[in-house]
Design a protein around this motif. Structure first.
Motif, mmCIF file in Angstrom:
data_model
loop_
_atom_site.group_PDB
_atom_site.id
_atom_site.type_symbol
_atom_site.label_atom_id
_atom_site.label_comp_id
_atom_site.label_asym_id
_atom_site.label_seq_id
_atom_site.Cartn_x
_atom_site.Cartn_y
_atom_site.Cartn_z
ATOM 1 N N SER A 13 0.825 -1.205 0.000
ATOM 2 C CA SER A 13 0.000 0.000 0.000
ATOM 3 C C SER A 13 0.863 1.261 0.000
ATOM 4 N N ILE A 14 1.901 1.290 0.841
ATOM 5 C CA ILE A 14 2.752 2.487 0.934
ATOM 6 C C ILE A 14 3.608 2.648 -0.324
ATOM 7 N N LEU A 15 4.050 1.514 -0.895
ATOM 8 C CA LEU A 15 4.881 1.583 -2.102
ATOM 9 C C LEU A 15 4.155 2.293 -3.241
ATOM 10 N N GLY A 16 2.830 2.109 -3.298
ATOM 11 C CA GLY A 16 2.058 2.719 -4.372
ATOM 12 C C GLY A 16 2.112 1.945 -5.662
ATOM 13 N N LYS A 17 2.643 0.733 -5.605
ATOM 14 C CA LYS A 17 2.728 -0.116 -6.791
ATOM 15 C C LYS A 17 2.771 -1.569 -6.336
ATOM 16 N N ILE A 60 11.687 2.788 5.336
ATOM 17 C CA ILE A 60 12.220 1.684 4.530
ATOM 18 C C ILE A 60 11.587 1.683 3.150
ATOM 19 N N VAL A 61 10.287 1.931 3.095
ATOM 20 C CA VAL A 61 9.607 1.963 1.797
ATOM 21 C C VAL A 61 10.156 3.077 0.918
ATOM 22 N N SER A 62 10.515 4.201 1.520
ATOM 23 C CA SER A 62 11.079 5.305 0.739
ATOM 24 C C SER A 62 12.333 4.845 -0.004
ATOM 25 N N SER A 63 13.190 4.068 0.681
ATOM 26 C CA SER A 63 14.389 3.544 0.008
ATOM 27 C C SER A 63 14.028 2.491 -1.032
ATOM 28 N N LEU A 64 13.039 1.632 -0.704
ATOM 29 C CA LEU A 64 12.611 0.617 -1.678
ATOM 30 C C LEU A 64 12.080 1.278 -2.946
ATOM 31 N N GLN A 65 11.311 2.350 -2.773
ATOM 32 C CA GLN A 65 10.768 3.059 -3.940
ATOM 33 C C GLN A 65 11.899 3.531 -4.843
ATOM 34 N N LEU A 67 15.134 2.227 -5.092
ATOM 35 C CA LEU A 67 15.861 1.132 -5.731
ATOM 36 C C LEU A 67 14.998 0.412 -6.771
ATOM 37 N N LEU A 68 13.673 0.386 -6.533
ATOM 38 C CA LEU A 68 12.770 -0.267 -7.489
ATOM 39 C C LEU A 68 12.339 0.680 -8.608
ATOM 40 N N GLY A 69 12.820 1.932 -8.551
ATOM 41 C CA GLY A 69 12.526 2.882 -9.618
ATOM 42 C C GLY A 69 11.118 3.462 -9.580
ATOM 43 N N ILE A 70 10.419 3.309 -8.454
ATOM 44 C CA ILE A 70 9.052 3.847 -8.344
ATOM 45 C C ILE A 70 9.104 5.353 -8.115
ATOM 46 N N LYS A 71 9.957 5.791 -7.207
ATOM 47 C CA LYS A 71 10.207 7.210 -6.969
ATOM 48 C C LYS A 71 11.703 7.388 -6.799
ATOM 49 N N THR A 72 12.281 8.376 -7.463
ATOM 50 C CA THR A 72 13.717 8.614 -7.316
ATOM 51 C C THR A 72 13.945 10.069 -6.920
#
Length: 543
Positions: A13-17, A60-65, A67-72
């Motif tokens: 949910s937080i990732l947005g994807k 943690i999700v902010s960093s995941l976003q 590395l996964l290219g969702i938000k940079t």
């Protein structure tokens, strides 16, 4: 190290994807997290205290976003100008001189978000806050407060209802009877007066750094929050505030400034920092040749802003990234954003010709035998923590060899045995199936009067439900016979790590080591739930 629980449904949910569980779990180690436990619904991860922004799932999700290219790029704090204020009385200068704060409004709290905030608060207290001595955090329901607030001192006979209590208590009573007051009371015991934050109606909001008021406790109905931080260092207070502000913004709150004035205090700005990175140094240190544009892209995936300028990169670092001090930290961010898995091993350029010495050749043979017996090789560091080497294993620490002024509490003792490190490795590997069989050959350091003696040891452990003394002894006998053509004897002995009656000393003429099944208390200290058996022997003198 501190642990955060990541529920897969919240993370998605937080990732947005929508990202698969497998992809999330496999990416976590590449942002510097160790997986402690994985279940169907959640994963527990350990994070380094130098990344306080990882103290909640939002950070943690902010960093995941990234590395996964969702938000940079750098997450930007959007702080609107607020009307509320805190006035600081000069009387706090000799006790706890600084306060900073921010308001977070129009958000929603559920049970898990409240739990994450509570855990974050304690992790920040123990990390940046140095167990509340340096900074302490108060999180309050803003709608129960009348502004302006006053940060001042008061008599220890001052009364209010402390958090999680229904009765009014004096500060002296809190320090003597309340669990938190007893634990942290030493921080204010030398002061005749106590620091307090009062609202405009005279209600007590907080008694920093000890406890908040029950009156302003947050709940699921809280929509507006006040975060106040008191400290003995202004920068540390604002670093802590930046971490919390980013997390609350990610949680959906709008941020509003609180005007701070009096006694050399000021309203926090929480501005990012600028650092210049030499691109030639990046390629030299990492041993790769990538373009400036790829470096910029990698830094943005690490949630920093970056812009190429000639052969330099102008990096913008958010205030909450308190772990970035210099160029090497930025190069690490380039490596993480580039992708550790993309590095290819290469043969170093060298004009010299070398050969292995006898010891290395012998150790290679030893390692081959252990691998042939089904064991996987581990290479731990010679410096370990007191916790792993002695506290968790109940070993004798009377001949400890410690490093003075160590930068890390995790690496400050020269090891005098290998087995504790192997058990610690098992504890970091619990997400993998059993049986797990590990071995390590390496140097240990023994104190001999005023001298330090070095020996090479072999240790191995076997972890699975049916492991036994007989199994691990057969491995020991096979190893000694195959490698050195030696027979050994085992004589029953007592050992702080092993179960009584399943522990023995190992003899080849003289004593060369110890063998046994580990006590459940010892494995429990490492949060391991499977039986473990192991041995450690001295190789020096056998070859």
């Amino acid at each position: 190290m501190p642990v955060v629980t990541l529920y897969f449904d919240r993370i998605t949910s937080i990732l947005g994807k929508k990202i698969s569980k497998e992809k999330i779990v496999s990416t976590l180690p590449f942002i510097g997290l160790d997986i402690e436990e994985e279940t169907k619904n959640y994963v527990n991860v350990e994070y380094s205290p130098n990344r306080p922004d990882y103290s909640t799932d939002y950070g943690i999700v902010s960093s995941l976003q990234g590395l996964l290219g969702i938000k940079t790029g750098m997450p930007k704090l959007k702080i609107k100008k607020g009307k509320d204020a805190i006035i600081v009385n000069p009387s706090v200068r000799k006790i706890r001189p600084f306060v900073t704060a921010i308001a977070a409004k129009n958000g929603k709290l559920d049970d898990e978000t409240i739990q994450q905030i509570i855990v974050m608060q304690e992790d920040l207290h123990n990390g940046i806050g140095r167990r509340r001595k340096k900074t302490s955090i108060g999180i309050h329901d803003l709608d129960k407060i009348s502004f302006p607030l006053t940060y001042t001192t008061t008599s220890k006979n001052h009364k209010f209802i402390p958090l999680e209590s229904s009765q009014e208590m004096t500060i002296n009573e809190i320090l003597k009877k309340d669990e938190t007051g007893i634990k942290y009371g030493h921080l204010v015991k030398n002061s005749e007066k106590a620091p307090v934050i009062l609202d405009s109606n005279g209600h007590t909001i907080s008694f920093p750094p000890i406890i908040n008021s029950e009156r302003t406790k947050i709940s699921k109905n809280t929509k507006n929050i006040l975060v106040e931080i008191t400290a003995i260092e202004k920068n540390a207070a604002e670093d802590t505030l930046a971490v919390i502000a980013n997390i609350l913004q990610d949680a959906g709150f709008e941020l509003f400034s609180i005007k701070i004035s009096g006694a050399n205090n000021s309203t926090p700005l929480l501005k990012p920092r600028i650092m210049i990175l030499d691109t030639e140094l990046v390629n030299k240190i990492l041993g790769i040749k990538i373009s400036i544009s790829k470096m910029v892209s990698a830094l943005r995936k690490s949630r920093l802003d970056a812009q190429g300028k000639g052969k330099k990169i102008v990096c913008t670092i958010p205030r909450y990234r308190t772990d970035i001090f210099g160029p090497m930290d930025l190069i690490e961010e380039v490596a993480l954003g580039y992708g550790i898995e993309n590095f290819e091993p290469t043969i170093p350029e060298s004009i010299s010709v070398g050969q292995k010495n006898k010891v290395t050749t012998t150790l290679d043979s030893i390692n081959s035998v252990m691998i042939g017996l089904g064991y996987s090789e581990v290479m731990n560091l010679g410096l370990v923590s007191h916790r792993v080497l002695y506290d968790y294993t109940k070993r004798d620490a009377s001949k400890i060899i410690s490093v003075s002024d160590s930068k890390s509490q995790e690496h400050n003792i020269l090891r005098d045995a290998i087995l504790p490190g192997l058990i610690d490795t098992l504890s970091r590997n619990i997400h993998e199936p059993y049986p797990q069989m590990l071995f390590e050959t390496g140097t240990v350091f023994l104190k001999n009067n005023d001298e330090i003696k070095e020996e090479i040891h072999l240790a191995c452990v076997s972890a699975h439900n049916d492991v036994s003394f007989t199994e691990i002894k057969s491995v020991l006998q096979s190893f000694l016979k195959t490698t050195f053509g030696l027979e050994c004897k085992t004589i029953t002995s007592s050992n702080s790590m092993f179960i009584e009656g399943r522990s023995a000393d190992i003899f080849v003429n003289n004593k060369i080591g110890e063998i046994g099944e580990f006590l459940p208390e010892i494995t429990g200290n490492f949060k391991l739930r499977v039986p473990i058996a192991g041995f450690e022997i001295r190789l020096t003198g056998l070859y």
